[in-house]
Write a protein that holds these residues in place. Structure first.
Motif, mmCIF file in Angstrom:
data_model
loop_
_atom_site.group_PDB
_atom_site.id
_atom_site.type_symbol
_atom_site.label_atom_id
_atom_site.label_comp_id
_atom_site.label_asym_id
_atom_site.label_seq_id
_atom_site.Cartn_x
_atom_site.Cartn_y
_atom_site.Cartn_z
ATOM 1 N N ILE A 107 0.688 -1.463 -0.455
ATOM 2 C CA ILE A 107 -0.043 0.022 0.112
ATOM 3 C C ILE A 107 0.782 1.075 0.114
ATOM 4 N N ILE A 108 0.694 1.926 -0.663
ATOM 5 C CA ILE A 108 0.788 3.973 -0.544
ATOM 6 C C ILE A 108 0.292 4.292 -0.585
ATOM 7 N N TYR A 127 3.113 -7.872 6.507
ATOM 8 C CA TYR A 127 3.550 -6.878 5.980
ATOM 9 C C TYR A 127 4.027 -5.715 7.366
ATOM 10 N N TRP A 128 5.127 -4.976 7.096
ATOM 11 C CA TRP A 128 5.367 -3.909 8.094
ATOM 12 C C TRP A 128 5.443 -2.670 7.215
ATOM 13 N N TYR A 129 4.539 -1.444 8.506
ATOM 14 C CA TYR A 129 5.541 -0.009 8.011
ATOM 15 C C TYR A 129 4.979 0.879 9.323
ATOM 16 N N ARG A 130 5.647 1.440 9.017
ATOM 17 C CA ARG A 130 5.974 2.798 10.332
ATOM 18 C C ARG A 130 5.657 3.943 9.658
ATOM 19 N N GLU A 180 4.652 4.494 5.890
ATOM 20 C CA GLU A 180 5.810 4.244 4.797
ATOM 21 C C GLU A 180 5.557 2.435 5.014
ATOM 22 N N PHE A 181 5.417 1.860 3.874
ATOM 23 C CA PHE A 181 5.888 0.983 3.327
ATOM 24 C C PHE A 181 7.870 0.703 3.988
ATOM 25 N N SER A 225 12.872 6.106 15.223
ATOM 26 C CA SER A 225 11.987 5.852 16.573
ATOM 27 C C SER A 225 11.209 6.634 15.397
ATOM 28 N N ALA A 226 9.825 5.883 15.730
ATOM 29 C CA ALA A 226 8.098 5.321 15.288
ATOM 30 C C ALA A 226 7.369 4.502 15.818
ATOM 31 N N MET A 227 6.056 4.739 15.299
ATOM 32 C CA MET A 227 4.920 3.076 15.654
ATOM 33 C C MET A 227 5.472 2.443 13.896
#
Lengths: 117, 116
Positions: A105-106, B33-36, B44-45, B87-89
């Motif tokens: 996903i973007i 998936y992981w995003y932050r 962001e992917f 540092s992020a979610m």
């Protein structure tokens, strides 16, 4: 390159009024478009998606979105806003690169929706 | 209703330390998936994972990052030597079987990583 744009950082609406959160996209091929909502200190919740078919798609919590191919837009709408709709809304495009088994996903930059009583 | 879970909800670590973020995807899902999301910025992917291997990774996902599905239920993200800018979610997501593009991704509640 696949991308989405949300031109408004913040949208303010009075409770009971209609709301629109704007989104435009740029994709090669057929777009797979999504809206997600993020409440404070929470994860992303799926609202609705457009894959194919009717241009008007209905989703959770009374939200709907209209796919407009000529304008490359996918605006999120609700006829009557609630204070509880106040949250961060993300438009997103999903695609699967030809070499990948999975898609990604973007996300757009997000629009903060604030509904005043 | 089944949901994606993540632990811990908040992780504080010193710069240079290793951290492992854990996720339990929905049980019959096959794509992970992981995003932050850095505070105040867009989601962001980072990486997608299918059939026990990475499908795609972003330029953010450098050699300091790795993912693993060690036991058929957990899905982990490891950062070997954390930097302040990590540092992020961090959000984990999963998708059920079928056409991976049509199906929505189900997101966990996130782990807030703070690197001091």
């Amino acid at each position: 390159a696949q991308s989405v744009a949300q031109p408004e950082d913040q949208v303010n609406v009075a409770e009971g009024n209609p709301l629109t959160v704007k989104c435009t996209y740029s994709v090669s091929g057929n777009p797979y478009l999504f809206w997600y909502v993020q409440y404070p200190n929470r994860g992303l919740q799926f609202l609705l998606k457009y894959i194919t078919g009717d241009n008007l798609v209905k989703g959770s919590y009374g939200f709907e979105a209209e796919f407009n191919k000529s304008q490359t837009s996918f605006h999120l709408k609700k006829p009557s806003a609630l204070v509880s709709d106040s949250a961060l809304y993300f438009c997103a495009v999903r695609f699967r690169p030809g070499y990948s088994s999975a898609s990604k996903i973007i996300f757009g930059s997000g629009t903060r929706l604030s509904i005043r009583p | 209703e089944p949901e994606v879970t993540q632990t811990p909800s908040h992780q504080v670590t010193q710069m240079g330390q290793e951290v492992i973020l854990r996720c339990v995807p929905i049980s019959n899902h096959l794509y992970f998936y992981w995003y932050r999301q850095i505070l105040g910025q867009k989601v962001e992917f980072l990486v997608s994972f299918y059939n026990n291997e990475i499908s795609e990774k972003s330029e953010i996902f450098d050699d300091q990052f790795s993912v693993e599905r060690p036991d058929g239920s957990n899905f982990t993200l490891k950062i070997r030597s954390t930097k302040l800018e990590d540092s992020a979610m961090y959000f984990c997501a999963s998708t059920p079987p079928g056409h991976s593009t049509n199906n929505e991704q189900f997101f966990g509640p996130g782990t807030r990583l703070t690197v001091l």
